[in-house]
Design an enzyme around this catalytic site. Structure first.
Site, PDB file in Angstrom:
ATOM      1  N   GLN A  73       0.822  -1.212   0.000  1.00 45.23           N
ATOM      2  CA  GLN A  73       0.000   0.000   0.000  1.00 45.23           C
ATOM      3  C   GLN A  73       0.862   1.270   0.000  1.00 45.23           C
ATOM      4  O   GLN A  73       0.489   2.291   0.594  1.00 45.23           O
ATOM      5  CB  GLN A  73      -0.956  -0.003   1.198  1.00 45.23           C
ATOM      6  N   SER A  74       1.990   1.227  -0.672  1.00 42.33           N
ATOM      7  CA  SER A  74       2.896   2.380  -0.702  1.00 42.33           C
ATOM      8  C   SER A  74       2.285   3.583  -1.424  1.00 42.33           C
ATOM      9  O   SER A  74       1.863   3.476  -2.580  1.00 42.33           O
ATOM     10  CB  SER A  74       4.183   1.960  -1.419  1.00 42.33           C
ATOM     11  N   ASN A  75       2.264   4.717  -0.736  1.00 44.85           N
ATOM     12  CA  ASN A  75       1.846   5.969  -1.383  1.00 44.85           C
ATOM     13  C   ASN A  75       2.912   6.445  -2.357  1.00 44.85           C
ATOM     14  O   ASN A  75       2.617   7.041  -3.385  1.00 44.85           O
ATOM     15  CB  ASN A  75       1.623   7.066  -0.336  1.00 44.85           C
TER      16      ASN A  75
END
Ligand SMILES: *Cc1c(COP(=O)(O)O)cnc(C)c1O
Length: 329
Positions: A73-75
């Site tokens: 879930q890396s921004n």
């Protein structure tokens, strides 16, 4: 100051807003927010400022693809692949964690923006697989540019060096800020934002204190890493400045649960901001940073007449990740 290549796609300057109802709910000090969740690229966030310099560097090197890595879930990866799409690069992302059966949130958006995704189950294999991905691209005749974890290289740190210049302009021109800002508070992890702030503070003369609430790193490590990165970054812009750990203010008290582990502090912070101000935080970074700020306020760490600028670094798409949404309410 030395010239440094930069693209201009972020929506800048980002607004500064008062949070009077949150301030009242916590009984002071005065809290403002800097809206870097509104930087304009693919739901915004702090990586967009860094990417203005990183993508410019990739163009200078005549790269044709961007490779980066992060959590599922890396921004950072979401903003990187969006920038790749916008400037005509292919993009491969190496994401650590189990591949979700249903795409949601950032992991869904990565695919909409056209990323090729490689998942790595075990974090210890991450660097090796990232290197293999890079080497395979070169062997296939591509020109890849490696965007470091979190965009936190000396080049990426420039984003927040110049964010400090932007803040200084706003302090001069915005009504109600004549007395300045006593504290900047934000979530710190891979260090590029923090290093940019530290360098920008020195170069542009910011008088307040800059406190990074650690998301996942011990304070001692942050001091070493951030000061080294700020020192390296200084050479890109001015004469080398030797920063030390004493130039870096960080608090490690709110990250004991580990990266991305959602707890009561984050939940309360998200609800307080949402219900008092109609403002959204994220479960991993800004929720944790705000939980730290709220706890420090309650402990009397700040003086009542001080002004805090909570620097919102984005991340809200993660609110919709299956992993977090069920725990939010
Ligand atoms: C990456 C990120 C941070 C941390 O920034 P670093 O430069 O990696 O320290 C903070 N907030 C959000 C929402 C992020 O995505």
């Amino acid at each position: 100051m030395k010239a440094i290549a930069r693209l201009n796609f972020a929506h800048l300057p980002t607004p500064i807003e008062e949070l009077p109802r949150l301030t009242a709910a916590l009984g002071g000090p005065r809290i403002l927010v800097k809206r870097d969740d509104q930087t304009g690229l693919a739901f915004g966030g702090n990586k967009t400022r860094k990417l203005e310099f990183l993508v410019a560097e990739a163009q200078e090197q005549r790269a044709d693809m961007l490779i980066s890595a992060g959590a599922i879930q890396s921004n950072h990866c979401r903003q990187t692949v969006a920038a790749a799409a916008r400037f005509g690069f292919d993009c491969t992302l190496v994401l650590t964690g189990e591949r979700p059966s249903q795409p949601s949130a950032n992991f869904l958006l990565d695919q909409l923006f056209g990323a090729e995704i490689i998942t790595v189950a075990d974090r210890k294999d991450r660097d090796r697989i990232l290197q293999e991905t890079f080497d395979n691209a070169v062997a296939a005749g591509r020109k890849p540019y490696l965007v470091p974890y979190g965009g936190s290289s000396p080049t990426g740190a420039m984003g927040y060096t110049f964010a400090m210049e932007e803040l200084m302009m706003q302090l001069k021109n915005l009504r109600g800020l004549e007395h300045g800002i006593d504290w900047i508070i934000f979530g710190t992890s891979s260090g590029g934002t923090h290093a940019g702030f530290v360098l920008g503070q020195r170069v542009f003369g910011f008088k307040g204190k800059i406190l990074g609430i650690s998301i996942d790193e011990p304070e001692a490590e942050l001091k070493v890493h951030v000061s080294a990165l700020a020192t390296q970054a200084s050479e890109k812009l001015v004469e080398r400045i030797e920063f030390t750990g004493d130039d870096v203010l960080a608090n490690e008290n709110y990250c004991q649960a580990g990266y991305g582990v959602f707890g009561e502090g984050e939940r309360e912070a998200i609800k307080l901001f949402a219900s008092n101000e109609g403002l959204l935080l994220d479960p991993v970074y800004t929720g944790r940073a705000a939980a730290g700020m709220i706890d420090l306020i309650r402990r009397g760490y700040f003086k009542k007449d001080e002004t805090i600028l909570f620097w919102h670094t984005g991340g809200q798409p993660a609110l919709f990740a299956d992993k977090y949404s069920q725990d939010l309410i």
